[in-house]
Design an enzyme around this catalytic site. Sequence first.
Site, mmCIF file in Angstrom:
data_model
loop_
_atom_site.group_PDB
_atom_site.id
_atom_site.type_symbol
_atom_site.label_atom_id
_atom_site.label_comp_id
_atom_site.label_asym_id
_atom_site.label_seq_id
_atom_site.Cartn_x
_atom_site.Cartn_y
_atom_site.Cartn_z
ATOM 1 N N ARG A 122 -49.100 -109.625 2.213
ATOM 2 C CA ARG A 122 -49.347 -108.245 2.674
ATOM 3 C C ARG A 122 -50.695 -108.212 3.394
ATOM 4 O O ARG A 122 -51.633 -107.555 2.960
ATOM 5 C CB ARG A 122 -49.333 -107.284 1.493
ATOM 6 C CG ARG A 122 -48.161 -107.435 0.543
ATOM 7 C CD ARG A 122 -46.815 -107.326 1.191
ATOM 8 N NE ARG A 122 -46.383 -106.000 1.533
ATOM 9 C CZ ARG A 122 -45.747 -105.158 0.736
ATOM 10 N NH1 ARG A 122 -45.492 -105.491 -0.490
ATOM 11 N NH2 ARG A 122 -45.330 -103.981 1.174
ATOM 12 N N GLN A 127 -48.491 -107.755 9.075
ATOM 13 C CA GLN A 127 -47.894 -106.425 8.957
ATOM 14 C C GLN A 127 -46.655 -106.242 9.839
ATOM 15 O O GLN A 127 -45.676 -105.636 9.428
ATOM 16 C CB GLN A 127 -48.924 -105.372 9.343
ATOM 17 C CG GLN A 127 -49.185 -104.409 8.242
ATOM 18 C CD GLN A 127 -50.418 -103.563 8.503
ATOM 19 O OE1 GLN A 127 -51.082 -103.696 9.523
ATOM 20 N NE2 GLN A 127 -50.730 -102.705 7.579
ATOM 21 N N ASP A 130 -43.562 -107.548 8.151
ATOM 22 C CA ASP A 130 -43.446 -107.219 6.742
ATOM 23 C C ASP A 130 -42.197 -106.356 6.479
ATOM 24 O O ASP A 130 -42.243 -105.130 6.576
ATOM 25 C CB ASP A 130 -44.743 -106.502 6.345
ATOM 26 C CG ASP A 130 -44.804 -106.146 4.880
ATOM 27 O OD1 ASP A 130 -43.799 -106.330 4.181
ATOM 28 O OD2 ASP A 130 -45.856 -105.663 4.444
ATOM 29 N N SER A 133 -42.456 -103.620 3.688
ATOM 30 C CA SER A 133 -43.083 -102.351 4.081
ATOM 31 C C SER A 133 -42.143 -101.515 4.940
ATOM 32 O O SER A 133 -41.989 -100.315 4.711
ATOM 33 C CB SER A 133 -44.374 -102.604 4.867
ATOM 34 O OG SER A 133 -45.361 -103.075 4.011
ATOM 35 N N TYR A 228 -50.889 -105.814 -5.570
ATOM 36 C CA TYR A 228 -49.790 -105.364 -6.424
ATOM 37 C C TYR A 228 -50.334 -104.887 -7.769
ATOM 38 O O TYR A 228 -51.361 -105.376 -8.243
ATOM 39 C CB TYR A 228 -48.784 -106.495 -6.651
ATOM 40 C CG TYR A 228 -47.996 -106.842 -5.418
ATOM 41 C CD1 TYR A 228 -47.015 -105.976 -4.940
ATOM 42 C CD2 TYR A 228 -48.226 -108.019 -4.715
ATOM 43 C CE1 TYR A 228 -46.292 -106.283 -3.798
ATOM 44 C CE2 TYR A 228 -47.511 -108.331 -3.567
ATOM 45 C CZ TYR A 228 -46.537 -107.456 -3.121
ATOM 46 O OH TYR A 228 -45.824 -107.751 -1.985
HETATM 47 P P1 NAD Z 1 -44.629 -102.027 -4.927
HETATM 48 O O1 NAD Z 1 -43.298 -101.718 -4.320
HETATM 49 O O2 NAD Z 1 -44.890 -103.366 -5.532
HETATM 50 O O3 NAD Z 1 -44.900 -100.937 -6.086
HETATM 51 C C1 NAD Z 1 -44.852 -99.544 -5.816
HETATM 52 C C2 NAD Z 1 -45.974 -98.854 -6.508
HETATM 53 O O4 NAD Z 1 -45.706 -98.786 -7.907
HETATM 54 C C3 NAD Z 1 -47.324 -99.537 -6.390
HETATM 55 O O5 NAD Z 1 -48.251 -98.669 -5.753
HETATM 56 C C4 NAD Z 1 -47.721 -99.842 -7.830
HETATM 57 O O6 NAD Z 1 -49.112 -99.722 -8.053
HETATM 58 C C5 NAD Z 1 -46.951 -98.775 -8.571
HETATM 59 N N1 NAD Z 1 -46.752 -99.000 -10.027
HETATM 60 C C6 NAD Z 1 -46.503 -100.144 -10.706
HETATM 61 N N2 NAD Z 1 -46.401 -99.896 -12.033
HETATM 62 C C7 NAD Z 1 -46.571 -98.557 -12.203
HETATM 63 C C8 NAD Z 1 -46.551 -97.678 -13.322
HETATM 64 N N3 NAD Z 1 -46.358 -98.121 -14.569
HETATM 65 N N4 NAD Z 1 -46.768 -96.367 -13.087
HETATM 66 C C9 NAD Z 1 -46.983 -95.879 -11.838
HETATM 67 N N5 NAD Z 1 -47.010 -96.662 -10.737
HETATM 68 C C10 NAD Z 1 -46.804 -97.977 -10.919
HETATM 69 O O7 NAD Z 1 -45.785 -101.666 -3.902
HETATM 70 P P2 NAD Z 1 -45.799 -101.915 -2.322
HETATM 71 O O8 NAD Z 1 -45.438 -100.667 -1.623
HETATM 72 O O9 NAD Z 1 -45.017 -103.139 -2.035
HETATM 73 O O10 NAD Z 1 -47.339 -102.181 -2.084
HETATM 74 C C11 NAD Z 1 -48.013 -103.229 -2.811
HETATM 75 C C12 NAD Z 1 -49.418 -103.406 -2.296
HETATM 76 O O11 NAD Z 1 -49.427 -103.987 -1.009
HETATM 77 C C13 NAD Z 1 -50.227 -102.117 -2.171
HETATM 78 O O12 NAD Z 1 -51.541 -102.379 -2.590
HETATM 79 C C14 NAD Z 1 -50.182 -101.813 -0.718
HETATM 80 O O13 NAD Z 1 -51.285 -101.029 -0.293
HETATM 81 C C15 NAD Z 1 -50.265 -103.227 -0.175
HETATM 82 N N6 NAD Z 1 -49.742 -103.337 1.204
HETATM 83 C C16 NAD Z 1 -50.562 -103.914 2.131
HETATM 84 C C17 NAD Z 1 -50.122 -104.076 3.420
HETATM 85 C C18 NAD Z 1 -50.997 -104.711 4.442
HETATM 86 O O14 NAD Z 1 -52.194 -104.747 4.302
HETATM 87 N N7 NAD Z 1 -50.430 -105.268 5.466
HETATM 88 C C19 NAD Z 1 -48.837 -103.663 3.760
HETATM 89 C C20 NAD Z 1 -48.022 -103.088 2.782
HETATM 90 C C21 NAD Z 1 -48.492 -102.948 1.490
#
Ligand code: NAD
Length: 378
Positions: A122, A127, A130, A133, A228
């Site tokens: 990520r 991006q 991805d 996303s 994550y």
């Molecule tokens: P994900 O699908 O893994 O999880 C969804 C959300 O569920 C997350 O925000 C997580 O913190 C939350 N979660 C987990 N357990 C929980 C609980 N018990 N109660 C409430 N919430 C809970 O997440 P994602 O959308 O794949 O994103 C993962 C990470 O990657 C994030 O930090 C996001 O900002 C980052 N990201 C970065 C980029 C980039 O820089 N290119 C792109 C996409 C995502």
Amino acid sequence: MRIAVMKETHLGEKRVPLIPLTADKLVKLGAELVIESGLGLSCRFADADYEKVGAMVSSSRNEMLQSADIVLRLRKPPVEEVELMRKDCIHISYLDPFNEAELVELLRRTEISAISLEMIPRSTLAQKMDVLSSQANLGGYAAVILGAEHLDKIFPMMTTPAGTIKPARVFIIGVGVAGLQAIATAKRLGAVVEAFDTRPVVEEQVKSLGAKFVKIDLGETGQTKDGYAKALTPEQLALQKEGMAKACAKADVVITTAQLFGRPAPRIIDNKMLAEMRPGSVVIDMAVETGGNVEGSELDKITEINGVRVVGFGNLPGRFAETASQMYSANLGNFVEHFWDKEQKTFHLNCNDEIMKGALITHKGEIVSEMYKSIINK
Ligand code: NAD
């Protein structure tokens, strides 16, 4: 270099891995592109649309698999098709590796270089490739639309001669990519939105979208180096449930998006919390395919629990197949282009590249993904 793109066979899947716009891009890179006849039909792209940009069309799946240097597709390959591919063939798709240890082993044994698009790091650079996303973003949108459809009330506030209608209240649990899009979509429809995540860093993002962040003190939570969420302890989960119950009881629609990388989704809403919710309210469990955030939710079903409608539909991005295909196809095209040697007109499988290091699972008869090995051997 011959790239074969396989038609999706998964029942009910309307997304297509490659649309003509990306086919054009791959042909212009110098690839010999073969698509399976009917590839784009579920999104109304005819074979002729691909031929127009220089792709070949084949009706023989076996022949395509046997002659390809690279195979592109949406979902993981069926076992019987892995055996048809040539040794050293590069296979790029969703792979769901943590739940597919036997398939990964087969890919290793057959010396396929299997790339799992879910494992792309990520990072800012990655991006544009991805898929997690791009599809989660659409999933978040789809969840709100589903919530609006199944709620017997409207979302926006209305002041009418027949009286004032209060806005619906939406509570979103898990504010990753899907959760952020869900907040934005629910706000656009006029709902009052609250959200919660165990990663405190998202509070600012929630506020910037005009929603309220529900604060629950869980002690030390944090995130992994890839951003994550870390799994909560049983005590923290109990504290979370207590805090969530109030917000759920006030909500007309609850959308749960919580995921833990490489592990089953956390169970956040139990029957006791559902019983405290108003009959007629709706819960959308976006994690239903990875074990479910909501007790009693069932895949591809609406379950009524104490008068609350729990919607457990899988493949939410697939409900908007044309947009989802456009985005997946662009991600796939960008991935291929990133590793394409424009002079040699070949795909350069660079094992030292950070993106490749993250996404490559099997290569030359070995399992090479450190992340896969560390999680699967736990
Ligand atoms: P994900 O699908 O893994 O999880 C969804 C959300 O569920 C997350 O925000 C997580 O913190 C939350 N979660 C987990 N357990 C929980 C609980 N018990 N109660 C409430 N919430 C809970 O997440 P994602 O959308 O794949 O994103 C993962 C990470 O990657 C994030 O930090 C996001 O900002 C980052 N990201 C970065 C980029 C980039 O820089 N290119 C792109 C996409 C995502």
